[in-house]
Design a protein around this motif. Structure first.
Motif, mmCIF file in Angstrom:
data_model
loop_
_atom_site.group_PDB
_atom_site.id
_atom_site.type_symbol
_atom_site.label_atom_id
_atom_site.label_comp_id
_atom_site.label_asym_id
_atom_site.label_seq_id
_atom_site.Cartn_x
_atom_site.Cartn_y
_atom_site.Cartn_z
ATOM 1 N N HIS A 100 -6.073 1.084 -4.821
ATOM 2 C CA HIS A 100 -6.158 1.175 -2.951
ATOM 3 C C HIS A 100 -7.398 1.443 -2.898
ATOM 4 O O HIS A 100 -8.304 1.700 -3.384
ATOM 5 C CB HIS A 100 -5.167 2.682 -2.693
ATOM 6 C CG HIS A 100 -4.251 2.548 -1.183
ATOM 7 N ND1 HIS A 100 -5.803 2.516 -0.799
ATOM 8 C CD2 HIS A 100 -3.634 2.255 -1.061
ATOM 9 C CE1 HIS A 100 -5.490 2.748 0.955
ATOM 10 N NE2 HIS A 100 -3.735 2.022 0.068
ATOM 11 N N LEU B 268 -1.311 -1.460 -4.815
ATOM 12 C CA LEU B 268 -2.266 -0.950 -4.336
ATOM 13 C C LEU B 268 -1.818 0.412 -4.719
ATOM 14 O O LEU B 268 -1.712 0.907 -3.298
ATOM 15 C CB LEU B 268 -2.671 -1.122 -3.251
ATOM 16 C CG LEU B 268 -2.788 -3.116 -2.568
ATOM 17 C CD1 LEU B 268 -3.066 -2.836 -1.693
ATOM 18 C CD2 LEU B 268 -3.881 -4.026 -3.500
ATOM 19 N N GLY B 269 -2.469 1.018 -5.150
ATOM 20 C CA GLY B 269 -2.826 3.098 -5.945
ATOM 21 C C GLY B 269 -1.614 3.413 -6.467
ATOM 22 O O GLY B 269 -0.158 2.924 -6.587
ATOM 23 N N SER C 224 -9.658 0.718 4.657
ATOM 24 C CA SER C 224 -8.937 -0.116 3.780
ATOM 25 C C SER C 224 -8.611 -1.192 4.052
ATOM 26 O O SER C 224 -8.623 -2.082 3.648
ATOM 27 C CB SER C 224 -7.913 1.526 3.582
ATOM 28 O OG SER C 224 -7.895 2.719 3.058
ATOM 29 N N GLY D 151 0.824 -1.476 -0.122
ATOM 30 C CA GLY D 151 -0.123 -0.051 0.095
ATOM 31 C C GLY D 151 1.422 0.712 -0.314
ATOM 32 O O GLY D 151 2.307 0.613 -0.575
ATOM 33 N N GLU D 152 0.413 2.236 0.427
ATOM 34 C CA GLU D 152 0.997 3.487 0.071
ATOM 35 C C GLU D 152 1.453 4.249 1.984
ATOM 36 O O GLU D 152 3.401 3.480 1.813
ATOM 37 C CB GLU D 152 0.384 4.685 0.147
ATOM 38 C CG GLU D 152 0.846 6.377 0.257
ATOM 39 C CD GLU D 152 -0.665 7.132 -0.022
ATOM 40 O OE1 GLU D 152 -1.749 6.851 -1.479
ATOM 41 O OE2 GLU D 152 -0.664 8.388 -0.112
ATOM 42 N N SER E 246 3.174 -1.161 3.251
ATOM 43 C CA SER E 246 3.216 -0.058 2.077
ATOM 44 C C SER E 246 4.260 0.116 2.031
ATOM 45 O O SER E 246 5.429 -0.531 2.864
ATOM 46 C CB SER E 246 2.331 0.412 3.291
ATOM 47 O OG SER E 246 1.098 0.203 3.443
#
Ligand code: URA
Length: 196
Positions: free
Chosen positions: A170, A136-137, A75, A57-58, A97
């Protein structure tokens, strides 16, 4: 054909698990960027060191910062549902992440923070050796493969550095826009077909 005695294999596995745990201890103590002064807890990631799927992820949000665990907020609930929709559990995959520390007010990670944190995710991937690294994203996609738009790259695989990457949205975007949630669910079906 090389024959690896089962005892030797067992010790290799033990070493991999120990190395991952020790990497995670280093991440928890990391002070390489200023985010260590504002975070409550670093969030190394969690899951199986034998995971076939490795999700990136972020950055941790408020709930993750409080608990030290990745994707435990809203999320995370959606990500868990998507993982379960393809017949797996959170324990069977690995979730982390790009950044291991929360940026204040959940601001977008700065390029310097991404570069400072990059060795951690690289080492995690090397130790776990997943079949697919799922990005993711946009922040994860840009950090790991290139500055591609999520809307154009989602649902696609990309081979680089001897790894297979898969791009999707995401979960926070999917929570905001029902259309994105449908697209993300479709992406997970593509991902499932790759694992069969
Ligand atoms: N969003 C992320 O990108 N990572 C987390 O751990 C939680 C929310």
């Amino acid at each position: 054909m090389d024959f690896i005695p089962s005892k030797a294999l067992y010790y290799c596995e033990m070493t991999r698990e120990r190395e991952l745990n020790s990497l995670h201890d280093s991440i928890r103590e990391c002070k390489l960027c200023p985010l260590h002064t504002t975070r409550l807890n670093a969030v190394p990631g969690e899951g199986s060191y034998n995971a076939k799927l490795f999700f990136i992820g972020e950055a941790p949000g408020a709930r993750e910062d409080e608990s030290g665990r990745p994707f435990v907020g809203r999320s995370g609930e959606l990500l868990t549902q998507m993982i379960e929709s393809i017949g797996l559990t959170r324990d069977e995959v690995f979730i982390t992440s790009v950044l291991k520390s929360r940026p204040p007010n959940n601001r977008t990670p700065a390029p310097s923070e991404i570069e400072t944190c990059r060795p951690y995710v690289e080492q995690q991937i090397e130790l776990i050796r997943p079949r697919v690294v799922v990005l993711l994203g946009g922040v994860a996609i840009a950090a790991m493969v290139g500055p591609w738009s999520v809307s154009e790259s989602h649902g696609k695989f990309f081979e680089a550095k001897g790894r297979t990457y898969f791009m999707t949205y995401h979960p926070a975007a999917a929570l905001r826009f029902p259309k994105v949630k449908t697209l993300m669910a479709d992406d997970f079906k593509i991902l499932k077909s790759e694992l069969l």
